[in-house]
Write a protein that holds these residues in place. Structure first.
Motif, PDB file in Angstrom:
ATOM      1  N   GLY A 228      74.997  38.664   9.848  1.00 53.62           N
ATOM      2  CA  GLY A 228      73.882  38.596   8.920  1.00 53.62           C
ATOM      3  C   GLY A 228      72.985  39.807   9.012  1.00 53.62           C
ATOM      4  O   GLY A 228      73.382  40.883   9.485  1.00 53.62           O
ATOM      5  N   PHE A 229      71.750  39.603   8.563  1.00 50.92           N
ATOM      6  CA  PHE A 229      70.762  40.677   8.495  1.00 50.92           C
ATOM      7  C   PHE A 229      69.429  40.162   9.017  1.00 50.92           C
ATOM      8  O   PHE A 229      69.160  38.965   8.998  1.00 50.92           O
ATOM      9  CB  PHE A 229      70.573  41.157   7.046  1.00 50.92           C
ATOM     10  CG  PHE A 229      71.815  41.674   6.396  1.00 50.92           C
ATOM     11  CD1 PHE A 229      72.094  43.031   6.387  1.00 50.92           C
ATOM     12  CD2 PHE A 229      72.720  40.811   5.785  1.00 50.92           C
ATOM     13  CE1 PHE A 229      73.248  43.522   5.781  1.00 50.92           C
ATOM     14  CE2 PHE A 229      73.868  41.283   5.180  1.00 50.92           C
ATOM     15  CZ  PHE A 229      74.132  42.644   5.172  1.00 50.92           C
ATOM     16  N   GLY A 230      68.597  41.077   9.464  1.00 56.35           N
ATOM     17  CA  GLY A 230      67.257  40.732   9.891  1.00 56.35           C
ATOM     18  C   GLY A 230      66.373  41.958   9.852  1.00 56.35           C
ATOM     19  O   GLY A 230      66.803  43.049   9.457  1.00 56.35           O
ATOM     20  N   VAL A 231      65.139  41.772  10.270  1.00 54.82           N
ATOM     21  CA  VAL A 231      64.157  42.856  10.250  1.00 54.82           C
ATOM     22  C   VAL A 231      63.788  43.214  11.686  1.00 54.82           C
ATOM     23  O   VAL A 231      63.523  42.339  12.514  1.00 54.82           O
ATOM     24  CB  VAL A 231      62.892  42.442   9.472  1.00 54.82           C
ATOM     25  CG1 VAL A 231      61.837  43.545   9.538  1.00 54.82           C
ATOM     26  CG2 VAL A 231      63.250  42.137   8.018  1.00 54.82           C
ATOM     27  N   ARG A 232      63.798  44.514  11.968  1.00 57.15           N
ATOM     28  CA  ARG A 232      63.388  45.022  13.273  1.00 57.15           C
ATOM     29  C   ARG A 232      62.569  46.294  13.040  1.00 57.15           C
ATOM     30  O   ARG A 232      63.005  47.176  12.283  1.00 57.15           O
ATOM     31  CB  ARG A 232      64.600  45.325  14.158  1.00 57.15           C
ATOM     32  CG  ARG A 232      64.223  45.840  15.553  1.00 57.15           C
ATOM     33  CD  ARG A 232      65.474  46.169  16.350  1.00 57.15           C
ATOM     34  NE  ARG A 232      65.139  46.802  17.608  1.00 57.15           N
ATOM     35  CZ  ARG A 232      64.969  46.164  18.760  1.00 57.15           C
ATOM     36  NH1 ARG A 232      65.097  44.845  18.806  1.00 57.15           N
ATOM     37  NH2 ARG A 232      64.686  46.815  19.866  1.00 57.15           N
TER      38      ARG A 232
END
Length: 444
Positions: free
Chosen positions: A288-292
C-alpha cells in the motif's frame, strides 16, 4: 438491487464541491438512434425527464479535502446507466480534461453495461474508454474506481477492473455478466465481497465511510511524494548473531517484530491494495501507500510466511503502480521462501517470481529494501533491490534454508546448525560479501 440514489446525490455525499465540465458537442441526430431501435428516442427523452440528466454519466471537477479530481458518476436511473455513443464522448472528454490539468480521476460506477438500443456502436465505446484509461496511465495519473450497485458488463470490465485502485460498496453486484444473462446457481460470485476475496477489488467500503476512504487514497496517490523511501529504524534486537544458526533462530523468533509493526511505525494514513487481479489474494503480503515526512511513500512487504504466487503478483502490482505514479518504494523482505507445493506450481509460481524480479529491476523510482527477518532464497531476493538493500540484526539472507541444504546434501538433521554457519547468512557475513549495504541498528 440497483443503487437508488441519483448520481448527483452520490457525488454530493463524497465531494466537498462539484462543477460540471462543459459537455462535448452533440452527435448528429438520427431517428431512434444509430440502428433505428423502435422507441429509443422516446425512452431517451423519458430518462432525461426523470433524472434531470442528458446522459447516463455526468463528468465534473471536484474537491476532496482540498485535493482536486475529475469525477465521473453514472446515473443508473438513465437507461440503467448504460454506455452509448454519447456516454463515450462524455467519458473521453472527462479523461481528456484530467490529463490536460494533471488531475486524478474518481469513477463512481453504476451500470448494466453497453446500450443495446445502439447496437455495436455502443459496444465499441469500450474501446474508446480503454484508450482513455491507457492515456491516463501513460500520463502518470491515478484512477480510483468505486463500484456501486450494479457494476456489470463493459463498465466493470473497463472503468472498474481497469482502475489503479478499486473500491466497492457492500453487497454491490459486480461482474461481467448481469443478473439476467448469467448462468443460475452461483450468485455469490457476483458480489463485491466475492470479488474482494478473489483479488479483484481492493476494499469493500461502507457508504458512510466512502468520502473518508477516497480522501485517504487521493492524498497519497495525487499529493506530494518523497524523493526516496528512507530506511526504517530497526524494531527488534540489536545484538549481532555469533553463528549462522543463531541468526536463523533470531529471525524465526515468534516475538520478533513483523512487517505490520514496521509499516505502522513508518507511515501514517496508510491505505492498502489487496489481490493480484488474477483471482488470488495472499494474506502473507502487505502492500500500500502512506505518508511520511509530509510525502507519499509506497510499501511492499512480506509478513513472514511462504509467499504464494498471488503474493508475488500483488507485490509486483504495487511496485508497478508506485513507479508509474512516481512514488518511491520501501520493500520489506521477510519470508522463508516461495510457496513450493503443487498448488503454487499450478498457480504459476515461476512466472510470478519472474514478474517481481522484472518490475524491481525496471523501476525508475528509488526502491529501498530492508530485510527484517528471514530472507529465504529466490522468493526473498525477488523483492530486494541490488545495491539498495539493508538488513536488521535479527535478519538473514541465504541461497537456501539450512534444512533444505542438508536435504540436498543428504546430511543428518543434527548437521543443520553447522550448515547454517557454512552458508554465511548472518548480517555481518552479508555485509562482508557485499550483498547488503549495511546493518540497520547494528554494526556497519
Amino acid at each position: 438491487m440497483a443503487d437508488n440514489r441519483s448520481a448527483r446525490a452520490v457525488v454530493d455525499s463524497v465531494c466537498d464541491s462539484f462543477a460540471d465540465l462543459p459537455a462535448p458537442p452533440d452527435e448528429p441526430s438520427t431517428v431512434d438512434g444509430p440502428i433505428g431501435w423502435p422507441g429509443y428516442d422516446a425512452a431517451h427523452a423519458g430518462a432525461a425527464e426523470r433524472t434531470g440528466e442528458r446522459e447516463s454519466v455526468l463528468c465534473g471537477t471536484a474537491t476532496f479535502g482540498g485535493v482536486r479530481a475529475v469525477v465521473i458518476a453514472f446515473e443508473f436511473g438513465f437507461l440503467g446507466g448504460s454506455i452509448g455513443g454519447r456516454t463515450g464522448a462524455l467519458l473521453e472528454s472527462g479523461f481528456g480534461y484530467a490529463r490536460q490539468n494533471r488531475l486524478p480521476v474518481v469513477s463512481l460506477v453504476a451500470t448494466g453495461g453497453s446500450r443495446m438500443q445502439e447496437g455495436m456502436r455502443a459496444l465499441t465505446q469500450l474501446q474508446r474508454v480503454a484508450r482513455q484509461l491507457a492515456l491516463h496511465r501513460s500520463a502518470g495519473l491515478a484512477h480510483v474506481s468505486v463500484l456501486r450497485d450494479p457494476s456489470t458488463g463493459g463498465g466493470w470490465a473497463t472503468l472498474g477492473a481497469g482502475a489503479d485502485v478499486t473500491l466497492a460498496l457492500p453487497g454491490a453486484q459486480v461482474g461481467f455478466a448481469g443478473s439476467r444473462v448469467r448462468p443460475p446457481g452461483d450468485d455469490l460470485a457476483y458480489t463485491a465481497e466475492s470479488q474482494r476475496d478473489t483479488g479483484q477489488v481492493d476494499e469493500v467500503v461502507d457508504g458512510a465511510d466512502l468520502a473518508a476512504a477516497l480522501l485517504r487514497w487521493l492524498r497519497v496517490l495525487a499529493g506530494p511524494r518523497l524523493d526516496e523511501a528512507p530506511l526504517p529504524e530497526a524494531l527488534g534486537g540489536t545484538e549481532p548473531a555469533q553463528t549462522g544458526w543463531e541468526a536463523v533462530l533470531a529471525a524465526r523468533a515468534p516475538a520478533r517484530p513483523r512487517a505490520d509493526s514496521y509499516v505502522d511505525a513508518y507511515v501514517s494514513g496508510r491505505v492498502v491494495i489487496s489481490g493480484d487481479r488474477c483471482g488470488g489474494v495472499d494474506p502473507g503480503v502487505l502492500c500500500g501507500f502512506g505518508v511520511r515526512d509530509g510525502g507519499a511513500v509506497a510499501f511492499a512487504a512480506q509478513r513472514g510466511t511462504a509467499t504464494e504466487p498471488a503474493g508475488f503478483r500483488t507485490l509486483a502490482r504495487l511496485v508497478r503502480l508506485a513507479d508509474r505514479l512516481g512514488i518511491p518504494v520501501l520493500t520489506i523482505v521477510d519470508t522463508p521462501g516461495a510457496a513450493n507445493d503443487g498448488a503454487a506450481e499450478r498457480a504459476g509460481a515461476g512466472a510470478a517470481i519472474a514478474g517481481l524480479f522484472e518490475v524491481i529491476a525496471s523501476a525508475a523510482v528509488p526502491v529501498t529494501t530492508l530485510v527484517i527477518g528471514e530472507g529465504g532464497s529466490g522468493g526473498a531476493l525477488a523483492l530486494a533491490t541490488p545495491g539498495r538493500t539493508w538488513v536488521t540484526p535479527d535478519g538473514y539472507f541465504t541461497v537456501t534454508s539450512p534444512e533444505a541444504a542438508a536435504a540436498i546434501l543428504k546430511r543428518e538433521t543434527d548437521e543443520v546448525p553447522a550448515i547454517a554457519d557454512r552458508l554465511r547468512l548472518r548480517p555481518a557475513d552479508l555485509l562482508e560479501l557485499g550483498v547488503v549495504n549495511g546493518i540497520v541498528g547494528g554494526p556497519r
